[in-house]
Structures are given as structure tokens and as C-alpha cells.
Write a protein that holds these residues in place. Sequence first.
Motif, PDB file in Angstrom:
ATOM      1  N   GLU A 223       0.832  -1.204   0.000  1.00  0.00           N
ATOM      2  CA  GLU A 223       0.000   0.000   0.000  1.00  0.00           C
ATOM      3  C   GLU A 223       0.866   1.253   0.000  1.00  0.00           C
ATOM      4  N   GLN A 224       1.951   1.222   0.776  1.00  0.00           N
ATOM      5  CA  GLN A 224       2.870   2.362   0.811  1.00  0.00           C
ATOM      6  C   GLN A 224       3.546   2.559  -0.540  1.00  0.00           C
ATOM      7  N   ALA A 225       3.925   1.455  -1.178  1.00  0.00           N
ATOM      8  CA  ALA A 225       4.561   1.542  -2.492  1.00  0.00           C
ATOM      9  C   ALA A 225       3.587   2.109  -3.523  1.00  0.00           C
ATOM     10  N   ALA A 226       2.324   1.709  -3.437  1.00  0.00           N
ATOM     11  CA  ALA A 226       1.318   2.200  -4.380  1.00  0.00           C
ATOM     12  C   ALA A 226       1.097   3.699  -4.226  1.00  0.00           C
ATOM     13  N   ARG A 227       1.228   4.212  -3.001  1.00  0.00           N
ATOM     14  CA  ARG A 227       1.036   5.650  -2.765  1.00  0.00           C
ATOM     15  C   ARG A 227       2.307   6.451  -2.997  1.00  0.00           C
ATOM     16  N   GLY A 228       3.432   5.750  -3.170  1.00  0.00           N
ATOM     17  CA  GLY A 228       4.705   6.439  -3.338  1.00  0.00           C
ATOM     18  C   GLY A 228       5.389   6.118  -4.642  1.00  0.00           C
ATOM     19  N   ASP A 229       6.265   5.131  -4.617  1.00  0.00           N
ATOM     20  CA  ASP A 229       7.072   4.796  -5.787  1.00  0.00           C
ATOM     21  C   ASP A 229       6.249   4.524  -7.040  1.00  0.00           C
ATOM     22  N   CYS A 230       5.089   3.922  -6.878  1.00  0.00           N
ATOM     23  CA  CYS A 230       4.311   3.531  -8.055  1.00  0.00           C
ATOM     24  C   CYS A 230       3.673   4.717  -8.765  1.00  0.00           C
TER      25      CYS A 230
ATOM     26  N   THR B 150      -5.778   3.408  -8.112  1.00  0.00           N
ATOM     27  CA  THR B 150      -5.521   4.544  -7.218  1.00  0.00           C
ATOM     28  C   THR B 150      -4.268   5.294  -7.646  1.00  0.00           C
ATOM     29  N   ALA B 151      -3.192   4.551  -7.912  1.00  0.00           N
ATOM     30  CA  ALA B 151      -1.925   5.176  -8.300  1.00  0.00           C
ATOM     31  C   ALA B 151      -2.027   5.880  -9.647  1.00  0.00           C
TER      32      ALA B 151
ATOM     33  N   ALA C  22      -3.537   9.336  -9.511  1.00  0.00           N
ATOM     34  CA  ALA C  22      -2.834  10.320  -8.694  1.00  0.00           C
ATOM     35  C   ALA C  22      -1.891  11.178  -9.527  1.00  0.00           C
ATOM     36  N   ARG C  23      -1.573  12.358  -9.021  1.00  0.00           N
ATOM     37  CA  ARG C  23      -0.572  13.224  -9.623  1.00  0.00           C
ATOM     38  C   ARG C  23       0.770  12.963  -8.951  1.00  0.00           C
ATOM     39  N   LEU C  24       1.848  13.348  -9.600  1.00  0.00           N
ATOM     40  CA  LEU C  24       3.167  13.140  -9.019  1.00  0.00           C
ATOM     41  C   LEU C  24       3.288  13.835  -7.663  1.00  0.00           C
ATOM     42  N   SER C  25       2.643  14.974  -7.520  1.00  0.00           N
ATOM     43  CA  SER C  25       2.692  15.711  -6.254  1.00  0.00           C
ATOM     44  C   SER C  25       1.974  14.983  -5.129  1.00  0.00           C
ATOM     45  N   ASP C  26       1.161  13.984  -5.481  1.00  0.00           N
ATOM     46  CA  ASP C  26       0.448  13.191  -4.464  1.00  0.00           C
ATOM     47  C   ASP C  26       1.339  12.112  -3.866  1.00  0.00           C
ATOM     48  N   MET C  27       2.494  11.886  -4.470  1.00  0.00           N
ATOM     49  CA  MET C  27       3.393  10.838  -3.990  1.00  0.00           C
ATOM     50  C   MET C  27       3.818  11.143  -2.556  1.00  0.00           C
ATOM     51  N   THR C  28       3.671  10.162  -1.682  1.00  0.00           N
ATOM     52  CA  THR C  28       3.967  10.382  -0.269  1.00  0.00           C
ATOM     53  C   THR C  28       4.993   9.384   0.234  1.00  0.00           C
ATOM     54  N   SER C  29       5.725   9.800   1.255  1.00  0.00           N
ATOM     55  CA  SER C  29       6.710   8.899   1.867  1.00  0.00           C
ATOM     56  C   SER C  29       6.382   8.661   3.330  1.00  0.00           C
ATOM     57  N   PHE C  30       5.158   8.985   3.753  1.00  0.00           N
ATOM     58  CA  PHE C  30       4.797   8.877   5.160  1.00  0.00           C
ATOM     59  C   PHE C  30       4.686   7.416   5.572  1.00  0.00           C
ATOM     60  N   ALA C  31       5.737   6.933   6.208  1.00  0.00           N
ATOM     61  CA  ALA C  31       5.778   5.558   6.705  1.00  0.00           C
ATOM     62  C   ALA C  31       6.682   5.532   7.928  1.00  0.00           C
ATOM     63  N   PRO C  32       6.232   6.155   9.026  1.00  0.00           N
ATOM     64  CA  PRO C  32       7.100   6.327  10.200  1.00  0.00           C
ATOM     65  C   PRO C  32       7.638   5.030  10.780  1.00  0.00           C
ATOM     66  N   LEU C  33       6.811   3.984  10.843  1.00  0.00           N
ATOM     67  CA  LEU C  33       7.297   2.737  11.413  1.00  0.00           C
ATOM     68  C   LEU C  33       8.399   2.144  10.547  1.00  0.00           C
ATOM     69  N   THR C  34       8.226   2.204   9.234  1.00  0.00           N
ATOM     70  CA  THR C  34       9.245   1.692   8.323  1.00  0.00           C
ATOM     71  C   THR C  34      10.553   2.445   8.502  1.00  0.00           C
ATOM     72  N   ASP C  35      10.465   3.759   8.639  1.00  0.00           N
ATOM     73  CA  ASP C  35      11.671   4.570   8.814  1.00  0.00           C
ATOM     74  C   ASP C  35      12.359   4.269  10.149  1.00  0.00           C
ATOM     75  N   ILE C  36      11.561   4.053  11.179  1.00  0.00           N
ATOM     76  CA  ILE C  36      12.127   3.709  12.494  1.00  0.00           C
ATOM     77  C   ILE C  36      12.819   2.354  12.431  1.00  0.00           C
ATOM     78  N   LEU C  37      12.184   1.393  11.791  1.00  0.00           N
ATOM     79  CA  LEU C  37      12.778   0.062  11.659  1.00  0.00           C
ATOM     80  C   LEU C  37      14.083   0.126  10.870  1.00  0.00           C
TER      81      LEU C  37
END
Length: 239
Positions: free
Chosen positions: A63-70, A206-207, A210-225
Motif C-alpha cells: 500500500e505504501q509503495a502504491a502511494r509512493g514509488d508507483c 488509485t496510483a 494520482a498526480r506526481l505531487s500526491d506521492m507520499t513517503s509517510f511511513a514512520p514505522l518503516t523509517d524507524i525500523l
Amino acid sequence: MIIANDGVDASSSAAFLSRMLQFGDSMFPIGAFAFSAGLESAIQKGIVINAATLRAFARTALEQAARGDCIALIAAHRAATAGDIDTLVQIDAQVYARKLSEEARTMSVRTGKKFTELGVDVVGAPLLCTWRECIKKSVTPGCYPVALAINFAVQDLAACQAFVVHQYGVATTILGAALRLMKVSHIDTQTILYELTGQVPGMYETAAAARLSDMTSFAPLTDILAAVHTKAHVRLFMS
């Protein structure tokens, strides 16, 4: 000539499918096997403990990849189809900027560079050669989603097909690592993979909207890990 039910030349469809499978195969040598996408830390910290929590972890990653990299992948596929290098460089920079952890940046850049190099050797399209030179000259970092998009665009493979390969790769990276890190069976991982791939069409819709500006990197748990993994005493994987 054999014609498929949808009117498409079946032999051409078979060729496209074969190439999609080749470049999406977990055995394609870009080094993805060396990464666990945060799973190693998740297991060490007790976040992933069984098949159920592994399924949830993998689903969240997709889901995070679909909202970001994809989102970037689809935009890059359009730019590559148009032969627009400048836009590809801009998209690549935005992908890189959203990789907050060093491990995430390393994974994306290393696999992207290798994917590009192999694409040049196997496919040999001029745009791939140009992109490789851009990476060599440090014009662009060369992140994996953009490399995948260019590779598929020059082969006339659709953005949707590139999306499927990307998401399949995310899932198999995590599930393949799970087999080496925890008590889980091949039946468990294949069942999870089957369930997750059934969700890919909705993620694509969904991806794609979306527009390129909609790409998000919000994944705090992943970043903490990822931060925890950097200082882990014992590490089997690079992420």
C-alpha cells in the motif's frame, strides 16, 4: 496468425507476457535478495511474529509503495514513452528525496542502477543507454521505479504491467526474506502472495489517478525500523 479473444495477436501477447515475467522474476540479478525491506528489524522487535502479522506487514508495504514509488513509476512510464529525459530526471529526484533512510536510498539506487545496466545489455534500447549515462555521470541517482518504467516503456510494455512487476517484487522481497528469518512455510508465503496479488488491480487504479505531487513517503514505522536496523548487532540483510 493466432488471434486472441480480445482481438490481439496472441503470439505478440505471449511475447509481451514472457518479457514481463523475465524482468519481474525474483531471479533477475539486480541484488534485491540482499534486502528485506525492513522485515528483519520487524521480526527482531517482535512486530512480525507469525503468518498473520507477516501478511499485514507485506500488505502495508504494498500500500505504501502504491502511494509512493508507483505513482512515480506511472509518471516515468509516460515520460519514457515520450522520450523526455528531463522529466525522467525530475521524477527520479523526487523518488530519491522521499527515501528518508539511508537503507531505503541504497536499495532503490543499487537495484535501479543494476536494472538499467542489465536492460542495456539485454534490450539495448537507446533511451536505456542514455539513462545509464545519466546515472554514470551523476546527473540522476537512478532509482528502481524509474529504471523499471523506462525498461518497460521501450519494450512497449504498459505502465500497468510495470506496476504489477513492481508490486510483485515488493511482496516477494519481503516473503522471500521471511523464509530465511522466521518460522513460516512456503505454503504460508504463497498463500499470502496469492491474497496480495488480488489487491494489485485496485492499487493500480488509485496510483494511476494520482498526480506526481500526491506521492507520499509517510511511513514512520518503516523509517524507524530502518534506523534500528542500521545499528543492529546481527544483520543478515542490508535493510
